[in-house]
Every structure is written in structure tokens, then in C-alpha cells.
Design an enzyme around this catalytic site. Structure first.
Site, PDB file in Angstrom:
ATOM      1  N   GLN A   1     -44.678 -48.979  21.915  1.00 52.43           N
ATOM      2  CA  GLN A   1     -43.372 -48.462  21.489  1.00 52.43           C
ATOM      3  C   GLN A   1     -43.430 -46.948  21.415  1.00 52.43           C
ATOM      4  OE1 GLN A   1     -41.820 -51.070  18.005  1.00 52.43           O
ATOM      5  NE2 GLN A   1     -44.018 -51.366  18.034  1.00 52.43           N
TER       6      GLN A   1
ATOM      7  N   VAL B   1     -43.685 -43.036  22.307  1.00 53.34           N
ATOM      8  CA  VAL B   1     -43.044 -42.226  23.350  1.00 53.34           C
ATOM      9  C   VAL B   1     -43.881 -40.984  23.677  1.00 53.34           C
ATOM     10  CG1 VAL B   1     -40.721 -43.041  22.761  1.00 53.34           C
ATOM     11  CG2 VAL B   1     -41.626 -41.034  21.582  1.00 53.34           C
TER      12      VAL B   1
ATOM     13  N   HIS C   1     -40.105 -48.097  24.829  1.00 57.29           N
ATOM     14  CA  HIS C   1     -39.066 -47.193  24.321  1.00 57.29           C
ATOM     15  C   HIS C   1     -38.998 -45.877  25.072  1.00 57.29           C
ATOM     16  CE1 HIS C   1     -39.272 -49.528  20.231  1.00 57.29           C
ATOM     17  NE2 HIS C   1     -38.636 -50.189  21.176  1.00 57.29           N
TER      18      HIS C   1
ATOM     19  N   CYS D   1     -30.703 -36.911  33.496  1.00 52.15           N
ATOM     20  CA  CYS D   1     -29.438 -36.190  33.616  1.00 52.15           C
ATOM     21  C   CYS D   1     -28.269 -37.157  33.480  1.00 52.15           C
ATOM     22  CB  CYS D   1     -29.377 -35.467  34.958  1.00 52.15           C
ATOM     23  SG  CYS D   1     -27.753 -34.742  35.242  1.00 52.15           S
TER      24      CYS D   1
ATOM     25  N   CYS E   1     -26.085 -36.726  37.169  1.00 53.88           N
ATOM     26  CA  CYS E   1     -26.499 -37.345  38.440  1.00 53.88           C
ATOM     27  C   CYS E   1     -27.530 -38.454  38.241  1.00 53.88           C
ATOM     28  CB  CYS E   1     -27.044 -36.276  39.397  1.00 53.88           C
ATOM     29  SG  CYS E   1     -28.545 -35.472  38.823  1.00 53.88           S
TER      30      CYS E   1
ATOM     31  N   CYS F   1     -27.468 -30.541  39.173  1.00 56.29           N
ATOM     32  CA  CYS F   1     -25.999 -30.658  39.077  1.00 56.29           C
ATOM     33  C   CYS F   1     -25.422 -29.957  37.854  1.00 56.29           C
ATOM     34  CB  CYS F   1     -25.595 -32.136  39.077  1.00 56.29           C
ATOM     35  SG  CYS F   1     -25.863 -32.962  37.491  1.00 56.29           S
TER      36      CYS F   1
ATOM     37  N   SER G   1     -44.662 -51.007  12.161  1.00 62.08           N
ATOM     38  CA  SER G   1     -44.042 -51.579  10.970  1.00 62.08           C
ATOM     39  C   SER G   1     -43.388 -52.927  11.279  1.00 62.08           C
ATOM     40  CB  SER G   1     -42.990 -50.612  10.407  1.00 62.08           C
ATOM     41  OG  SER G   1     -42.030 -50.314  11.390  1.00 62.08           O
TER      42      SER G   1
END
Ligand code: BJW
Ligand code: ZN
Length: 249
Positions: A104, A106, A122, A130, A133, A154, A193
């Protein structure tokens, strides 16, 4: 401290699935999710910041929070818990047994430790997507030149490539997790948890199918009464010890 039956179950399982959470990175100095608002951010509730609604309402605020967290993570290195998980993968795969790491987290510290079979449930704070785009890119530059950061292609607003509350997990990650769970011979829940779904459901799923479950966490969680073995301790201490005992058994 580690039940010998749990050691034998790891040693003998045809396939091991390990689910990790923020507690595994805590010993590296990465604040756990529920502790991820400190200092300047102490007045905010992480569970409110990590939502699409918060980003929509104030993309500058939310991207500044992520940038602050990215800076903290960038200063951190994998700890013995990350290394033991990578080592367990090498050991099991060398014996042609299965291993999948569902994380989980990141922060990508499992990658830095050398783990290969990683399913990021996650997303990652290093990926920015973005909204104009749809391009997804790894971006480790910091601090950003502007908040929210903009797409070089973009000019659209970029958002962190993470999964917020109320959002669906990436299909590929869910499919990979499901595949791993199908062949799972023992399920380990480490440093989480066990409050956030669907990740918290995997231990329950394993238990319901009669698969042995082992929890390693600093404190009791909602799954503690259910799992086969619940070990209260630090993942950076218990995981290396579990691996050592299983390799020697
Ligand atoms: C140590 C230690 C050491 C410390 N050693 N241990 C079923 C029931 C109820 C609710 C739901 C449900 N299904 C879905 C929901 C809603 C929601 C949810 O679960 N809510 C609950 C809070 C009740 N889930 C979702 O919204 C998910 N989406 C979804 O289900 O979508 C459905 C859908 C389908 C189709 C279309 C649309 C929608 C998405 C969940 C996304 C979670 N995202 C976050 C933020 C990521 C980005 C970021 O980091 O900013 O992920 S929330 C946050 O929680 C983060 C974490 O990965 C996740 C889990 O936290 P974790 O890792 O457990 O950390 P902590 O801090 O909670 O715990 C750390 C533990 O470690 C503690 O226990 C410590 O004691 C321990 N510890 N040091 C060992 N050294
Ligand atoms: Zn773009």
C-alpha cells in the site's frame, strides 16, 4: 517470539503473499499515513487531504503536501524490513516458489531494496498524471516550479499518481493481487493498520479460505483476533528474524 509453526508455514508454503503498509517504512523515517501531517501540516487531517475532493477544491494545497512528503521520502533509505522482504523473494524464487509483494506504500522503498514482484495497490508519489492528456510520468524533481505542477506537453494540471479515498484501485494492480491470492499458501500482513479497503480485505479472504495468516504490526489491529499468528513488534526486527529462522529450518 515467532511461533515455530509460523516459521514452518513460511518455509513450506508453495507461494507467499506479503502485504505491507506504512509501518514497514516507519523505521526508515517515513511518517506513517495517519502521521503524515506534521509541522506546518499538523492542522490538516491526512484522510481529508488524500481525496479527489480536496484536490479539486485546492490543488495547490494538496500538491504542496505531496511535495513536502516527497522531500521527506527522498531523504530515506530502505530499512531491514524492506531488505528482508526482498531477500525472502530471492530465496523463494531461487527454489521456484511463488512470492508476491502487495504494497500500500507509495514511497517505492521496496523497489530501492531490490524487490521485484511488487504490486503497488495505491500508486506512487513519484508518478504524476496529467488531467489534460492523461500522460503518466515518473517525476523525482523537487520542489516543483509551480503548484499544482503542470504538464510539459499540454499545460494541464498534474496530480499525484496515487489512489485517494473513494477512487478505484488500478485494474492491473487488482488483477495481479487477485492472481497472487489465488495461489497463496501463506499470507503475511506487515506494518498496516488494516483499516483501508480493499487491501484490508485480503487477510480476511485468505482466512476464509483456510490459508494461514501471519500479522506483524507494532500494535493490535482489527485483523489481530482473526489471523493465525499475530506478532506485535517492529517489522524491521521481526521480518529479518522470521526469514533467518525459515531459511535455517
Ligand atoms: C509498525 C511500525 C513498525 C508503525 N513495524 N508496524 C469496505 C468497508 C469500509 C470502507 C470501505 C470498504 N471498501 C472501500 C471503502 C472505502 C475506503 C476505505 O477503506 N475506508 C476506510 C478508512 C474505512 N476505501 C477506498 O476508498 C478505496 N477505494 C475503493 O474502495 O474504491 C471503490 C471504487 C470502485 C470503483 C469505482 C470507484 C471506487 C481506496 C483506498 C485508497 C487509500 N489511499 C491511501 C492514500 C494514498 C496516497 C497517500 O499516501 O497520500 O493509502 S489512504 C492511506 O491508508 C494510504 C495507505 O496506503 C493506506 C493504508 O494505511 P497503512 O499503510 O495501513 O498505514 P497506517 O498509518 O494506517 O498504519 C500503519 C501501521 O503500522 C500502524 O498500525 C502502526 O502501529 C504500524 N507500525 N511502525 C510494524 N516499525
Ligand atoms: Zn498533459
Amino acid at each position: 517470539m515467532i511461533p515455530p509453526e509460523a516459521v514452518r508455514a513460511v518455509r513450506d508454503a508453495p507461494s507467499v503473499v506479503v502485504l505491507t503498509g506504512a509501518g514497514v517504512s516507519a523505521e526508515s523515517g517515513v511518517p506513517t499515513f495517519r502521521d503524515a501531517a506534521r509541522g506546518l501540516w499538523a492542522k490538516y487531517d491526512p484522510t481529508r487531504l488524500a481525496t479527489p475532493e480536496a484536490f479539486e477544491a485546492d490543488p495547490e494545497l494538496v500538491s504542496r503536501w505531496y511535495d513536502w512528503r516527497r522531500e521527506r521520502v527522498a531523504a530515506c533509505a530502505p530499512n531491514p524490513g524492506h531488505h528482508a522482504s526482498a531477500e525472502m523473494e530471492r530465496w523463494l524464487t531461487s527454489m521456484r516458489r511463488g512470492f508476491t509483494l502487495l504494497t500500500q506504500n507509495v514511497d517505492r522503498l521496496h523497489h530501492a531494496a531490490g524487490s521485484r514482484a511488487i504490486v503497488e495497490l495505491h500508486g506512487s508519489i513519484w508518478i504524476w498524471r496529467c488531467l489534460g492528456c492523461g500522460t503518466e510520468r515518473e517525476d523525482r524533481s523537487m520542489p516543483f516550479a509551480e503548484y499544482p505542477p503542470r504538464c510539459a506537453d499540454c499545460g494541464g494540471i498534474r496530480r499525484p499518481g496515487v489512489v485517494w479515498f473513494g477512487e478505484a484501485l488500478p485494474h492491473a494492480a487488482l488483477d495481479a493481487a487477485e492472481r497472487a491470492m489465488r495461489g497463496c499458501g501463506i499470507f503475511l500482513s506487515v506494518g498496516t493498520s488494516s483499516l483501508v479497503y480493499p487491501a484490508a480485505g485480503y487477510a480476511r479472504q485468505a482466512h476464509a479460505r483456510g490459508i494461514p495468516t501471519l500479522e506483524i504490526n507494532a500494535e493490535p489491529t482489527p485483523i489481530s483476533p482473526m489471523v493465525t499468528w499475530s506478532i506485535q513488534g517492529k517489522s524491521g526486527e521481526v521480518l529479518p528474524e522470521l526469514l533467518r529462522l525459515a531459511m535455517e529450518a
